[in-house]
Design a protein around this motif. Structure first.
Motif, PDB file in Angstrom:
ATOM      1  N   PHE A 141       0.829  -1.212   0.000  1.00  0.00           N
ATOM      2  CA  PHE A 141       0.000   0.000   0.000  1.00  0.00           C
ATOM      3  C   PHE A 141       0.862   1.260   0.000  1.00  0.00           C
ATOM      4  CE2 PHE A 141      -2.191   3.279   2.632  1.00  0.00           C
ATOM      5  CZ  PHE A 141      -3.192   3.617   1.718  1.00  0.00           C
ATOM      6  N   PHE A 142       1.866   1.282   0.841  1.00  0.00           N
ATOM      7  CA  PHE A 142       2.721   2.473   0.913  1.00  0.00           C
ATOM      8  C   PHE A 142       3.645   2.592  -0.294  1.00  0.00           C
ATOM      9  CE2 PHE A 142       1.128   2.486   5.204  1.00  0.00           C
ATOM     10  CZ  PHE A 142       0.969   3.838   5.445  1.00  0.00           C
ATOM     11  N   GLU A 158       2.617   1.854  -3.226  1.00  0.00           N
ATOM     12  CA  GLU A 158       1.727   2.436  -4.230  1.00  0.00           C
ATOM     13  C   GLU A 158       1.560   3.938  -4.014  1.00  0.00           C
ATOM     14  OE1 GLU A 158      -1.905   0.570  -5.310  1.00  0.00           O
ATOM     15  OE2 GLU A 158      -1.031  -1.439  -5.379  1.00  0.00           O
ATOM     16  N   ILE A 159       1.586   4.375  -2.763  1.00  0.00           N
ATOM     17  CA  ILE A 159       1.546   5.818  -2.493  1.00  0.00           C
ATOM     18  C   ILE A 159       2.838   6.464  -3.009  1.00  0.00           C
ATOM     19  CG2 ILE A 159       1.600   7.585  -0.689  1.00  0.00           C
ATOM     20  CD1 ILE A 159      -0.227   5.815   0.978  1.00  0.00           C
ATOM     21  N   VAL A 160       3.960   5.872  -2.662  1.00  0.00           N
ATOM     22  CA  VAL A 160       5.267   6.427  -3.028  1.00  0.00           C
ATOM     23  C   VAL A 160       5.464   6.476  -4.539  1.00  0.00           C
ATOM     24  CG1 VAL A 160       7.760   5.953  -2.947  1.00  0.00           C
ATOM     25  CG2 VAL A 160       6.396   5.827  -0.844  1.00  0.00           C
ATOM     26  N   THR A 161       5.042   5.434  -5.241  1.00  0.00           N
ATOM     27  CA  THR A 161       5.313   5.324  -6.680  1.00  0.00           C
ATOM     28  C   THR A 161       4.114   5.700  -7.550  1.00  0.00           C
ATOM     29  OG1 THR A 161       4.647   2.995  -6.753  1.00  0.00           O
ATOM     30  CG2 THR A 161       6.968   3.457  -6.263  1.00  0.00           C
ATOM     31  N   GLY A 162       2.978   6.012  -6.938  1.00  0.00           N
ATOM     32  CA  GLY A 162       1.745   6.259  -7.689  1.00  0.00           C
ATOM     33  C   GLY A 162       1.820   7.455  -8.635  1.00  0.00           C
ATOM     34  N   PRO A 163       0.977   7.476  -9.673  1.00  0.00           N
ATOM     35  CA  PRO A 163       0.995   8.522 -10.702  1.00  0.00           C
ATOM     36  C   PRO A 163       0.264   9.787 -10.274  1.00  0.00           C
ATOM     37  CG  PRO A 163      -0.696   6.923 -11.223  1.00  0.00           C
ATOM     38  CD  PRO A 163      -0.023   6.419  -9.969  1.00  0.00           C
ATOM     39  N   PHE A 164       0.627  10.308  -9.132  1.00  0.00           N
ATOM     40  CA  PHE A 164       0.033  11.539  -8.615  1.00  0.00           C
ATOM     41  C   PHE A 164       1.082  12.273  -7.792  1.00  0.00           C
ATOM     42  CE2 PHE A 164      -1.325   7.702  -6.350  1.00  0.00           C
ATOM     43  CZ  PHE A 164      -0.721   7.871  -5.106  1.00  0.00           C
ATOM     44  N   GLU A 165       0.896  13.576  -7.642  1.00  0.00           N
ATOM     45  CA  GLU A 165       1.874  14.382  -6.905  1.00  0.00           C
ATOM     46  C   GLU A 165       1.815  14.101  -5.408  1.00  0.00           C
ATOM     47  OE1 GLU A 165       2.943  18.472  -9.274  1.00  0.00           O
ATOM     48  OE2 GLU A 165       1.349  18.548  -7.794  1.00  0.00           O
ATOM     49  N   LYS A 166       2.978  14.199  -4.791  1.00  0.00           N
ATOM     50  CA  LYS A 166       3.093  14.113  -3.348  1.00  0.00           C
ATOM     51  C   LYS A 166       3.868  15.337  -2.836  1.00  0.00           C
ATOM     52  CE  LYS A 166       4.028  10.333  -4.875  1.00  0.00           C
ATOM     53  NZ  LYS A 166       3.705   9.482  -6.039  1.00  0.00           N
ATOM     54  N   PHE A 167       3.553  15.780  -1.654  1.00  0.00           N
ATOM     55  CA  PHE A 167       4.276  16.907  -1.049  1.00  0.00           C
ATOM     56  C   PHE A 167       4.518  16.584   0.416  1.00  0.00           C
ATOM     57  CE2 PHE A 167       3.778  20.951   1.433  1.00  0.00           C
ATOM     58  CZ  PHE A 167       5.010  21.498   1.115  1.00  0.00           C
ATOM     59  N   GLU A 227       9.624   7.502   0.879  1.00  0.00           N
ATOM     60  CA  GLU A 227       9.727   6.141   1.422  1.00  0.00           C
ATOM     61  C   GLU A 227      10.468   6.137   2.756  1.00  0.00           C
ATOM     62  OE1 GLU A 227       9.261   1.959   1.035  1.00  0.00           O
ATOM     63  OE2 GLU A 227       9.393   2.934  -0.908  1.00  0.00           O
ATOM     64  N   SER A 228      11.477   6.997   2.876  1.00  0.00           N
ATOM     65  CA  SER A 228      12.281   7.037   4.102  1.00  0.00           C
ATOM     66  C   SER A 228      11.479   7.571   5.293  1.00  0.00           C
ATOM     67  CB  SER A 228      13.527   7.906   3.898  1.00  0.00           C
ATOM     68  OG  SER A 228      13.180   9.284   3.818  1.00  0.00           O
ATOM     69  N   ILE A 229      10.332   8.199   5.011  1.00  0.00           N
ATOM     70  CA  ILE A 229       9.496   8.746   6.076  1.00  0.00           C
ATOM     71  C   ILE A 229       8.350   7.807   6.429  1.00  0.00           C
ATOM     72  CG2 ILE A 229       7.914  10.639   6.677  1.00  0.00           C
ATOM     73  CD1 ILE A 229       9.743  12.443   4.908  1.00  0.00           C
ATOM     74  N   ALA A 281       3.506   9.083  11.374  1.00  0.00           N
ATOM     75  CA  ALA A 281       2.992   9.618  10.115  1.00  0.00           C
ATOM     76  C   ALA A 281       2.430   8.486   9.251  1.00  0.00           C
ATOM     77  CB  ALA A 281       4.089  10.365   9.360  1.00  0.00           C
ATOM     78  N   ARG A 282       3.108   7.357   9.245  1.00  0.00           N
ATOM     79  CA  ARG A 282       2.640   6.189   8.474  1.00  0.00           C
ATOM     80  C   ARG A 282       1.245   5.777   8.948  1.00  0.00           C
ATOM     81  NH1 ARG A 282       5.040   1.585   5.799  1.00  0.00           N
ATOM     82  NH2 ARG A 282       3.855  -0.323   6.148  1.00  0.00           N
ATOM     83  N   LYS A 283       1.060   5.682  10.250  1.00  0.00           N
ATOM     84  CA  LYS A 283      -0.232   5.282  10.808  1.00  0.00           C
ATOM     85  C   LYS A 283      -1.303   6.327  10.505  1.00  0.00           C
ATOM     86  CE  LYS A 283      -2.449   3.775  15.083  1.00  0.00           C
ATOM     87  NZ  LYS A 283      -2.281   3.531  16.533  1.00  0.00           N
ATOM     88  N   SER A 284      -0.934   7.601  10.576  1.00  0.00           N
ATOM     89  CA  SER A 284      -1.874   8.684  10.297  1.00  0.00           C
ATOM     90  C   SER A 284      -2.353   8.639   8.844  1.00  0.00           C
ATOM     91  CB  SER A 284      -1.212  10.042  10.594  1.00  0.00           C
ATOM     92  OG  SER A 284      -2.044  11.115  10.227  1.00  0.00           O
ATOM     93  N   VAL A 285      -1.424   8.432   7.911  1.00  0.00           N
ATOM     94  CA  VAL A 285      -1.777   8.332   6.492  1.00  0.00           C
ATOM     95  C   VAL A 285      -2.713   7.138   6.262  1.00  0.00           C
ATOM     96  CG1 VAL A 285      -0.859   7.810   4.189  1.00  0.00           C
ATOM     97  CG2 VAL A 285       0.281   9.509   5.631  1.00  0.00           C
TER      98      VAL A 285
END
Length: 237
Positions: free
Chosen positions: A80-81, A83-92, A189-191, A201-205
């Motif tokens: 799951f994470f 897919e968040i890290v590599t997904g085709p959408f912006e992250k900030f 990924e390191s976060i 933060a991982r649990k919050s997301v």
């Protein structure tokens, strides 16, 4: 109907429900937040507060596979994470200092972790070596007192925009852009990855996205708002 995502307060740091990152034309919603800290002589010492923002299209992209999963299931899922890290959408990602830190201290630690992982998987090439060199250079003369922030905008095309803020504001443009997809993904990924520096933060997301995926259908509006196509629900982190 559109239902806003709520902001989160961590100590003296406020993470608003939506922000427009440096170098981006999009407004991203707050996916989750948490602290980075360490147990020192029996006390948990907090170093930084971290907010992770996602582009609206992350919700329908993740919904296909992860809708209906509990927060606990998502928290424990490496896939799951990824897919968040590599997904085709912006992250900030906003990293705000609770304790002071120098740019050199920060960049050395991040670089060291990234290189160790890349070498382990045999994916450390000249391109990554040059990206790390540039990363270190960007941070070299920076100092971060409490309240100052490091800002990372991660584009789906692989670019990493790095910005700095001393007063809590979000600048429109970054200080530097590094074109290296592996580095861009590795910073996030390191976060929030399995071995990330902020399990909170991982649990919050995971908690927030579990609710968003459960309560919303595949309809997303702009400006950090998720369209509720099934029923109205308040999202809490």
């Amino acid at each position: 109907m559109a239902q806003s995502v709520t902001g989160i307060q961590i100590g003296g740091t406020s993470f608003p429900p939506a922000v427009k990152p440096p170098g981006s034309g999009n407004t991203l919603f707050l996916g989750g937040s948490g602290v980075r800290g360490m147990e020192i002589q029996g006390n948990f010492v907090k170093f930084t507060a971290i907010g992770v923002y996602l582009e609206d299209k992350a919700v329908p992209a993740l919904s296909v596979k992860w809708k209906g999963k509990t927060a606990e299931e998502l928290t424990e899922s490496v896939e799951f994470f990824r897919e968040i890290v590599t997904g085709p959408f912006e992250k900030f990602t906003q990293v705000t200092m609770i304790l002071p830190l120098t740019g050199q201290q920060y960049s050395e630690k991040v670089s060291e972790n990234c290189v160790a992982i890349w070498k382990k998987f045999g994916i450390y090439t000249d391109a990554e070596a040059k990206a790390i060199e540039k990363f270190m250079e960007v941070f070299k003369d920076q100092t971060f007192p409490p309240g100052a922030s490091i800002l990372f905008t991660q584009s789906p095309n692989g670019s990493l925009t790095i910005g700095f803020s001393k007063d809590g504001s979000i600048p429109e443009v970054g200080n530097a852009v590094i074109e290296n997809k592996l580095l861009s993904e590795s910073v996030l990924e390191s976060i929030i990855g399995k071995q990330g520096v902020s399990p909170e933060a991982r649990k919050s997301v995971a908690t927030r996205l579990s609710e968003l995926l459960k309560e919303s259908d595949h309809c997303v509006a702009g400006n950090g708002k998720v369209d509720e196509c099934t029923k109205e629900a308040e999202v809490k982190a």
